[in-house]
Design a protein around this motif. Structure first.
Motif, PDB file in Angstrom:
ATOM      1  N   SER A  92       0.733  -0.724   0.409  1.00 61.35           N
ATOM      2  CA  SER A  92       0.402  -0.022   0.412  1.00 61.35           C
ATOM      3  C   SER A  92       1.111   1.439  -0.107  1.00 61.35           C
ATOM      4  N   ILE A  93       0.398   2.493  -0.521  1.00 61.72           N
ATOM      5  CA  ILE A  93       0.707   3.658  -0.810  1.00 61.72           C
ATOM      6  C   ILE A  93      -0.037   4.521  -0.241  1.00 61.72           C
ATOM      7  N   ASP A  94       0.808   5.316   0.954  1.00 67.04           N
ATOM      8  CA  ASP A  94       0.243   6.306   1.212  1.00 67.04           C
ATOM      9  C   ASP A  94      -0.173   7.499   0.311  1.00 67.04           C
ATOM     10  N   LEU A  95      -0.659   8.451  -0.916  1.00 68.20           N
ATOM     11  CA  LEU A  95      -0.253   9.173  -1.328  1.00 68.20           C
ATOM     12  C   LEU A  95       0.288  10.418  -0.297  1.00 68.20           C
ATOM     13  N   ALA A  96       0.294  10.394   0.994  1.00 67.47           N
ATOM     14  CA  ALA A  96       0.141  11.458   1.370  1.00 67.47           C
ATOM     15  C   ALA A  96       2.335  11.859   1.956  1.00 67.47           C
ATOM     16  N   ILE A  97       2.392  10.379   1.078  1.00 64.96           N
ATOM     17  CA  ILE A  97       4.239  10.640   1.123  1.00 64.96           C
ATOM     18  C   ILE A  97       4.780  11.163  -0.227  1.00 64.96           C
ATOM     19  N   PHE A  98       3.561  12.256  -0.480  1.00 68.31           N
ATOM     20  CA  PHE A  98       3.829  13.340  -1.637  1.00 68.31           C
ATOM     21  C   PHE A  98       4.124  14.240  -1.307  1.00 68.31           C
ATOM     22  N   ASP A  99       3.141  14.591  -0.377  1.00 65.41           N
ATOM     23  CA  ASP A  99       2.688  15.643  -0.079  1.00 65.41           C
ATOM     24  C   ASP A  99       3.659  16.767   0.409  1.00 65.41           C
ATOM     25  N   THR A 100       5.026  16.737   0.665  1.00 62.51           N
ATOM     26  CA  THR A 100       6.515  17.538   1.398  1.00 62.51           C
ATOM     27  C   THR A 100       7.056  17.580   0.348  1.00 62.51           C
ATOM     28  N   ALA A 101       7.381  16.235  -0.779  1.00 64.14           N
ATOM     29  CA  ALA A 101       8.380  17.272  -1.918  1.00 64.14           C
ATOM     30  C   ALA A 101       7.542  18.341  -2.828  1.00 64.14           C
ATOM     31  N   LEU A 102       6.048  18.261  -3.133  1.00 64.57           N
ATOM     32  CA  LEU A 102       5.147  18.919  -3.649  1.00 64.57           C
ATOM     33  C   LEU A 102       5.354  20.333  -3.172  1.00 64.57           C
ATOM     34  N   ALA A 103       5.850  20.344  -1.938  1.00 70.70           N
ATOM     35  CA  ALA A 103       5.159  21.640  -1.326  1.00 70.70           C
ATOM     36  C   ALA A 103       6.374  22.412  -1.787  1.00 70.70           C
ATOM     37  N   LYS A 104       7.991  21.720  -1.390  1.00 74.16           N
ATOM     38  CA  LYS A 104       9.624  22.254  -1.876  1.00 74.16           C
ATOM     39  C   LYS A 104       9.320  23.471  -2.974  1.00 74.16           C
ATOM     40  N   ILE A 105       8.628  21.904  -3.759  1.00 72.29           N
ATOM     41  CA  ILE A 105       8.768  22.294  -5.043  1.00 72.29           C
ATOM     42  C   ILE A 105       7.983  23.531  -5.458  1.00 72.29           C
ATOM     43  N   GLU A 106       6.778  24.031  -4.821  1.00 76.84           N
ATOM     44  CA  GLU A 106       6.092  25.397  -5.575  1.00 76.84           C
ATOM     45  C   GLU A 106       6.749  25.835  -4.563  1.00 76.84           C
ATOM     46  N   ARG A 135      -5.912  13.793  -9.244  1.00 77.26           N
ATOM     47  CA  ARG A 135      -7.025  14.069  -8.262  1.00 77.26           C
ATOM     48  C   ARG A 135      -7.043  14.400  -7.004  1.00 77.26           C
ATOM     49  N   TYR A 136      -5.669  13.346  -6.465  1.00 79.70           N
ATOM     50  CA  TYR A 136      -5.607  13.950  -5.472  1.00 79.70           C
ATOM     51  C   TYR A 136      -4.625  14.752  -5.479  1.00 79.70           C
ATOM     52  N   PHE A 137      -3.958  15.034  -6.180  1.00 75.96           N
ATOM     53  CA  PHE A 137      -3.148  17.070  -6.170  1.00 75.96           C
ATOM     54  C   PHE A 137      -3.777  18.070  -6.623  1.00 75.96           C
ATOM     55  N   ASN A 138      -5.345  17.549  -7.585  1.00 76.82           N
ATOM     56  CA  ASN A 138      -6.265  18.525  -7.642  1.00 76.82           C
ATOM     57  C   ASN A 138      -5.082  18.766  -8.937  1.00 76.82           C
ATOM     58  N   ALA A 139      -4.722  18.809  -9.592  1.00 76.46           N
ATOM     59  CA  ALA A 139      -4.066  19.354 -11.298  1.00 76.46           C
ATOM     60  C   ALA A 139      -5.453  18.421 -12.643  1.00 76.46           C
ATOM     61  N   THR A 140      -4.536  19.740 -13.348  1.00 77.75           N
ATOM     62  CA  THR A 140      -5.564  19.115 -14.875  1.00 77.75           C
ATOM     63  C   THR A 140      -4.568  18.359 -15.461  1.00 77.75           C
ATOM     64  N   PRO A 141      -5.228  17.586 -15.986  1.00 75.07           N
ATOM     65  CA  PRO A 141      -4.589  16.626 -16.615  1.00 75.07           C
ATOM     66  C   PRO A 141      -4.542  16.586 -17.933  1.00 75.07           C
ATOM     67  N   LEU A 142      -2.806  17.038 -18.518  1.00 74.69           N
ATOM     68  CA  LEU A 142      -2.868  16.424 -20.131  1.00 74.69           C
ATOM     69  C   LEU A 142      -2.876  14.949 -20.368  1.00 74.69           C
ATOM     70  N   LEU A 143      -3.803  14.903 -21.644  1.00 80.30           N
ATOM     71  CA  LEU A 143      -4.008  13.544 -22.033  1.00 80.30           C
ATOM     72  C   LEU A 143      -2.890  13.199 -22.810  1.00 80.30           C
ATOM     73  N   VAL A 144      -1.739  12.580 -23.031  1.00 83.00           N
ATOM     74  CA  VAL A 144      -0.645  12.031 -23.910  1.00 83.00           C
ATOM     75  C   VAL A 144      -1.466  11.873 -24.993  1.00 83.00           C
ATOM     76  N   THR A 145      -1.665  11.582 -26.049  1.00 82.15           N
ATOM     77  CA  THR A 145      -2.256  10.040 -27.216  1.00 82.15           C
ATOM     78  C   THR A 145      -0.923   9.611 -28.530  1.00 82.15           C
ATOM     79  N   HIS A 146      -0.932   9.182 -28.429  1.00 82.65           N
ATOM     80  CA  HIS A 146      -1.009   8.562 -29.895  1.00 82.65           C
ATOM     81  C   HIS A 146      -1.437   8.968 -31.409  1.00 82.65           C
ATOM     82  N   CYS A 147      -0.511   8.386 -32.343  1.00 80.25           N
ATOM     83  CA  CYS A 147      -1.137   9.043 -33.910  1.00 80.25           C
ATOM     84  C   CYS A 147      -1.505   7.415 -34.585  1.00 80.25           C
TER      85      CYS A 147
END
Length: 217
Positions: A92-106, A135-147
């Protein structure tokens, strides 16, 4: 909180990192300080290749990021080149592990480009898919698709997933030199369905503006 963009794709090896690097430059042209984040990267032997490529590109335009290390940019680094669920042996991965790193970057940027791993439905653990990370990051997705032939099906399935998740998004087609049949086998329907499409190589500045408009709306 800075503006957040989540780069995802219809599958692996579609061009997320290539697109992210172009987006860094596009947002810089719009006057924004850009940061990058790769929460999970698999297939890491010594250095996380995708995270490192993003970091190096971002550093060129935002020297403030020198305060960070690659480990700040890529939180979870796994050796097996597979879905995180498999590479992390089902833990299992607790998504909260990403919060500190993202805050430092932001703290060092106006906008952060967050790159996912694989496609939207790649399992992170037994409960969480990659789409849940956007959704967790409340981020707007850019969907990259192929041709390649089959892009219609792959694109529409991913769009359906984003719509069902009620996530606003933008779609960009990463057409490569070898995709010679796209104009005749896929583009006619895509024009019929959407009117027009964004191509990563030609329309990256328009894509960047569309993402900012989507965030603001």
């Amino acid at each position: 909180m800075s503006k957040r963009i989540f780069i995802t794709a219809t599958n692996t090896n579609i061009g997320k990192t290539y697109t992210s690097k172009l987006l860094i430059e596009a947002f810089v042209r719009l006057g924004l300080r850009v940061g990058v984040y790769k929460p999970i990267e698999t297939g890491v032997i010594t250095v996380a290749p995708d995270g490192n490529a993003l970091f190096e590109t971002a550093l060129i335009h935002n020297p403030a990021l020198k305060a960070l290390s690659l480990n700040d940019i890529v939180t979870l680094q796994l050796q097996l080149p597979a879905a995180p669920f498999v590479a992390n042996k089902g833990k299992s991965i607790d998504l909260a592990i990403f919060d500190t790193a993202l805050a430092k970057i932001e703290a060092l940027c106006d906008l952060v480009i967050i790159e996912g791993a694989g496609g939207l439905m790649v399992p992170i653990d037994s409960e969480i898919m990659m789409i849940d990370l956007a959704r967790y990051f409340n981020a707007t997705p850019l969907l990259v698709t192929h041709c390649n032939l089959g892009c219609i099906n792959d694109t529409l399935l991913s769009i359906k997933a984003l719509e069902e998740a009620k996530l606003p998004f933008v779609v960009g087609f990463n057409c490569r030199v070898e995709d010679t049949s796209f104009e005749t086998t896929s583009l006619p329907y895509l024009k019929h369905r959407f009117g027009s499409i964004y191509r990563i190589d030609n329309d990256i500045d328009t894509i960047a503006k569309a993402l900012l408009d989507t965030i603001s709306s």
